[in-house]
Design an enzyme around this catalytic site. Structure first.
Site, PDB file in Angstrom:
ATOM      1  CG  HIS A   9      -2.009   1.006   1.149  1.00  0.00           C
ATOM      2  ND1 HIS A   9      -1.809   2.337   1.466  1.00  0.00           N
ATOM      3  CD2 HIS A   9      -3.308   0.899   0.785  1.00  0.00           C
ATOM      4  CE1 HIS A   9      -2.949   2.997   1.311  1.00  0.00           C
ATOM      5  NE2 HIS A   9      -3.873   2.146   0.901  1.00  0.00           N
ATOM      6  CB  CYS A  36      -7.995   8.414   9.635  1.00  0.00           C
ATOM      7  SG  CYS A  36      -9.267   7.983   8.451  1.00  0.00           S
ATOM      8  CB  SER A  74     -10.605   2.090  -1.809  1.00  0.00           C
ATOM      9  OG  SER A  74     -11.027   2.678  -0.600  1.00  0.00           O
ATOM     10  CB  SER A  75      -6.818   0.348   2.418  1.00  0.00           C
ATOM     11  OG  SER A  75      -6.714  -0.353   3.636  1.00  0.00           O
ATOM     12  CD  GLU A 126      -1.614   5.397   5.642  1.00  0.00           C
ATOM     13  OE1 GLU A 126      -1.483   5.414   6.884  1.00  0.00           O
ATOM     14  OE2 GLU A 126      -2.724   5.344   5.066  1.00  0.00           O
TER      15      GLU A 126
END
Length: 347
Positions: A159, A228, A256-257, A161
């Site tokens: 990923h 988040c 999209s995780s 991120e």
């Protein structure tokens, strides 16, 4: 990049995503009109970080004109990317594809320091659309590494991120993806800490942290969880909804995780769930025998896609489409400083 889509039903499910040939062309079912209601999860859709990232590209196009280059997808949604491409954004996998001296936007998922150095060396003008909550995790990584900690990064390999966060302290970070990893990971003597990707399953992450704390009682972690607010809130909203529906549809792209995690939340309690980019992905056979459908969207999916799916159900006789609960999120992030400076009128 990203993760495989959570598109197959749980073991024992009646239907499988990814139909081909005649099976894909024949999506009709004899229970047309059987779905009586669609319940909308709230909150859903865009988070503050996504709104900021998308507006960053839009404002950059207004200020600098076409093209504006963007490293990787600005957010993980095919509709958003396609629409920005139509307006003049050019998405690239590597900075080598960006002409020297051009403007490039870093995506909401963040980048490693090496990427920033490369941009500087190539004379690129950069605009950083990294979500502030991701930036916070980067700061934690650099702080722990500076103090000599070994850092467990809970996240998914590959990923963007995770790649960006790992780049902050590559010699200090050990990636853990699952409870099984946490049970088997070997860590050196000395101070330990954990940080997490921001878009994970809250329940799975808590289970991983519990194992780490049991095995390494002195391991430190963030004062406030790294997942988040938007990811946590959307998972909570789905859990609240599941007792009222027989099927959950999650609007979100395959990479999209946070959208994939919403599918997993439903399937973990035995509710069939599918990830769809839009209404064209719905296989009507999923709806056979279903009276109540839940609908939500990942943090990168615009609300207009929810409206399109609702119209799809109305056209098939569903008369009751309503919010299950109404929850308002008021988090707002300022645009990147580069754009705020460029937008100031000359003195």
């Amino acid at each position: 990049m990203g993760e495989p889509a959570a598109t197959d039903p749980p073991s024992g499910g009646l239907f499988h995503f990814g139909l081909t040939g005649a099976a894909r062309r024949d999506r009709s079912y004899r229970g047309r009109g059987l779905v009586k209601r669609v319940l909308l999860a709230s909150p859903r859709g865009y988070c503050a970080g996504v709104e900021r990232a998308v507006e960053t590209v839009e404002r950059a196009l207004e200020l600098y004109g076409r093209p504006v280059f963007v490293r990787r997808q600005i957010v993980h949604n095919v509709h958003v990317v396609r629409e920005l491409e139509e307006r003049g954004a050019v998405f690239v996998d590597a900075l080598a594809e960006v002409p020297e001296g051009a403007t490039v936007v870093f995506s909401a998922h963040g980048v490693a320091p090496a990427v920033r150095i490369e941009a500087l060396e190539r004379g690129l003008s950069t605009i950083d659309a990294t979500c502030p909550l991701v930036t916070k995790v980067h700061s934690q990584a650099t702080r722990y590494a500076r103090l000599g900690y070994t850092i467990v990064l809970i996240g998914h390999a590959g990923h963007e991120e995770v790649e960006g966060t790992t780049g902050e302290a590559p010699d200090a970070i050990v990636l853990v993806e699952s409870v099984a990893d946490a049970e088997s990971v070997e860590l050196p003597d000395g101070p330990l800490a954990y940080i997490t990707q921001t878009t994970l399953s809250v329940d799975e992450t808590n289970a991983i942290v519990a194992v780490l704390r049991e095995r390494f009682p002195r391991i430190e972690g963030p004062e406030k969880e790294d997942i988040c607010y938007a990811t946590s809130n959307r998972q909570w909203a789905v859990k609240e909804l599941l007792g009222e529906v027989e099927l959950l549809l999650v609007i979100g792209s395959r990479n999209s995780s946070n959208s994939n995690r919403l599918v997993e939340v439903a399937r973990s309690v035995g509710v069939d769930a599918y990830l769809i980019d839009d209404e064209s992905d719905i296989d009507e056979r999923w709806l056979a025998g279903v009276e109540s459908v839940g609908l939500t969207s990942g943090a990168s999916a615009p609300e207009r896609l929810v409206a399109r799916v609702c119209e799809w159900f109305r056209a098939r006789g569903t008369g009751q489409i309503e919010e299950f609960k109404s929850v308002f999120e008021d988090v707002v992030f300022r645009l990147p400083v580069e754009l705020r400076r460029a937008s100031r009128p000359a003195a």
